[in-house]
Design a protein around this motif. Structure first.
Motif, mmCIF file in Angstrom:
data_model
loop_
_atom_site.group_PDB
_atom_site.id
_atom_site.type_symbol
_atom_site.label_atom_id
_atom_site.label_comp_id
_atom_site.label_asym_id
_atom_site.label_seq_id
_atom_site.Cartn_x
_atom_site.Cartn_y
_atom_site.Cartn_z
ATOM 1 N N ALA A 251 0.822 -1.208 0.000
ATOM 2 C CA ALA A 251 0.000 0.000 0.000
ATOM 3 C C ALA A 251 0.859 1.262 0.000
ATOM 4 O O ALA A 251 0.585 2.223 -0.742
ATOM 5 C CB ALA A 251 -0.940 -0.003 1.207
ATOM 6 N N VAL A 252 1.913 1.274 0.812
ATOM 7 C CA VAL A 252 2.795 2.443 0.888
ATOM 8 C C VAL A 252 3.497 2.677 -0.445
ATOM 9 O O VAL A 252 3.593 3.815 -0.939
ATOM 10 C CB VAL A 252 3.819 2.270 2.027
ATOM 11 N N GLY B 63 2.109 6.596 -6.877
ATOM 12 C CA GLY B 63 1.058 7.423 -7.473
ATOM 13 C C GLY B 63 1.289 8.903 -7.255
ATOM 14 O O GLY B 63 1.125 9.722 -8.172
ATOM 15 N N ILE B 64 1.680 9.266 -6.024
ATOM 16 C CA ILE B 64 1.940 10.678 -5.719
ATOM 17 C C ILE B 64 3.139 11.189 -6.514
ATOM 18 O O ILE B 64 3.107 12.296 -7.083
ATOM 19 C CB ILE B 64 2.188 10.853 -4.203
ATOM 20 N N ALA C 151 2.476 1.714 -3.451
ATOM 21 C CA ALA C 151 1.493 2.137 -4.456
ATOM 22 C C ALA C 151 1.120 3.611 -4.284
ATOM 23 O O ALA C 151 1.047 4.374 -5.259
ATOM 24 C CB ALA C 151 0.249 1.261 -4.366
ATOM 25 N N ILE C 152 0.898 4.025 -3.031
ATOM 26 C CA ILE C 152 0.528 5.415 -2.768
ATOM 27 C C ILE C 152 1.672 6.360 -3.124
ATOM 28 O O ILE C 152 1.480 7.389 -3.779
ATOM 29 C CB ILE C 152 0.110 5.583 -1.300
ATOM 30 N N ASN C 153 2.892 6.009 -2.693
ATOM 31 C CA ASN C 153 4.049 6.856 -2.980
ATOM 32 C C ASN C 153 4.318 6.952 -4.481
ATOM 33 O O ASN C 153 4.654 8.026 -5.002
ATOM 34 C CB ASN C 153 5.287 6.327 -2.269
ATOM 35 N N LEU D 38 -7.022 -5.011 -5.275
ATOM 36 C CA LEU D 38 -6.903 -3.722 -5.966
ATOM 37 C C LEU D 38 -7.464 -3.817 -7.384
ATOM 38 O O LEU D 38 -8.139 -2.888 -7.859
ATOM 39 C CB LEU D 38 -5.435 -3.295 -6.004
ATOM 40 N N ARG E 294 2.230 11.679 -10.156
ATOM 41 C CA ARG E 294 1.359 12.849 -10.309
ATOM 42 C C ARG E 294 2.163 14.138 -10.253
ATOM 43 O O ARG E 294 1.960 15.058 -11.079
ATOM 44 C CB ARG E 294 0.309 12.843 -9.193
ATOM 45 N N TYR F 201 -17.934 1.716 -0.760
ATOM 46 C CA TYR F 201 -16.752 1.860 0.095
ATOM 47 C C TYR F 201 -17.136 1.903 1.570
ATOM 48 O O TYR F 201 -16.372 1.446 2.431
ATOM 49 C CB TYR F 201 -15.960 3.103 -0.296
#
Length: 199
Positions: free
Chosen positions: A72-73, A79-80, A75-77, A141, A83, A165
């Motif tokens: 999760a970390v 993505g950020i 994937a989030i990092n 996911l 972006r 959700y």
């Protein structure tokens, strides 16, 4: 990388005499109020599980939690970072569309291998079970992507996704259904059938 990390942690935890397993057991007992506190909680549930069995179950589940958090970390990092780079015009590649997310064949093969390992007894089986749960995170996911794609033509889509959700937070069993949905998409191409023009 996540799979390797989880396998290493699982092998360490699988050894009851390891320092990591002993440290986890001591910390869990302290956090949960000792065996007396755990027994009081278990008495309220009406189960026959002993405090020792409960703590061992939590210890065995620890690698899964570590792996899921790791994925999760990342994937989030990622993505950020993508972006921010895209906004500055520094991205080496265009931002991928989430709705086009696909899992490689190697992932599916590794998932099958993890299931086979889970059938073995002892530590090897524990590693296989843990890796199976980790790979299911990827299918979860993918299942979320399927839900978003399939709901694109629904009326009041925003309200439906909000309710979905909300249920996902409340009903833990729904996460398994979403993972199975992701598995079905990887095997049968549910999104391709949904988006392909009708003849």
């Amino acid at each position: 990388m996540a799979a390797a990390l989880v396998a290493i942690v699982t092998l360490q935890i699988g050894d009851d005499g390891s320092e990591l397993a002993q440290s986890l057991e001591q910390n869990l007992l302290a956090a949960l109020g000792g065996e007396e506190g755990i027994q009081a909680v278990l008495d309220g549930t009406g189960t026959d599980v002993t405090p020792e069995q409960y703590v061992n179950l939590l210890i065995q589940a620890a690698p899964v939690g570590i792996g899921i958090l790791f994925v999760a970390v990342i994937a989030i990092n990622a993505g950020i970072a993508q972006r921010l780079l895209a906004l500055r015009g520094m991205a080496l590649r265009p931002s991928p569309s989430v709705k086009d997310m696909e899992l490689p064949f190697a992932h599916d093969a590794a998932f099958v291998g993890a299931i086979v390992l889970s059938l073995f007894p002892g530590t090897i089986g524990l590693v296989g079970t843990t890796l199976t749960a980790l790979f299911l995170m990827s299918y979860f996911l993918l299942g979320l992507v399927v839900v978003h794609v399939m709901s694109s033509r629904w009326p009041s889509r925003g309200l439906v996704l909000f309710a979905f959700y909300l249920c996902l937070l409340v009903l833990s069993g729904l996460a398994l259904f979403v993972a199975i949905l992701g598995l079905a998409d990887a095997a049968f191409g549910l999104r391709r059938r949904q988006t392909s023009p009708s003849t």
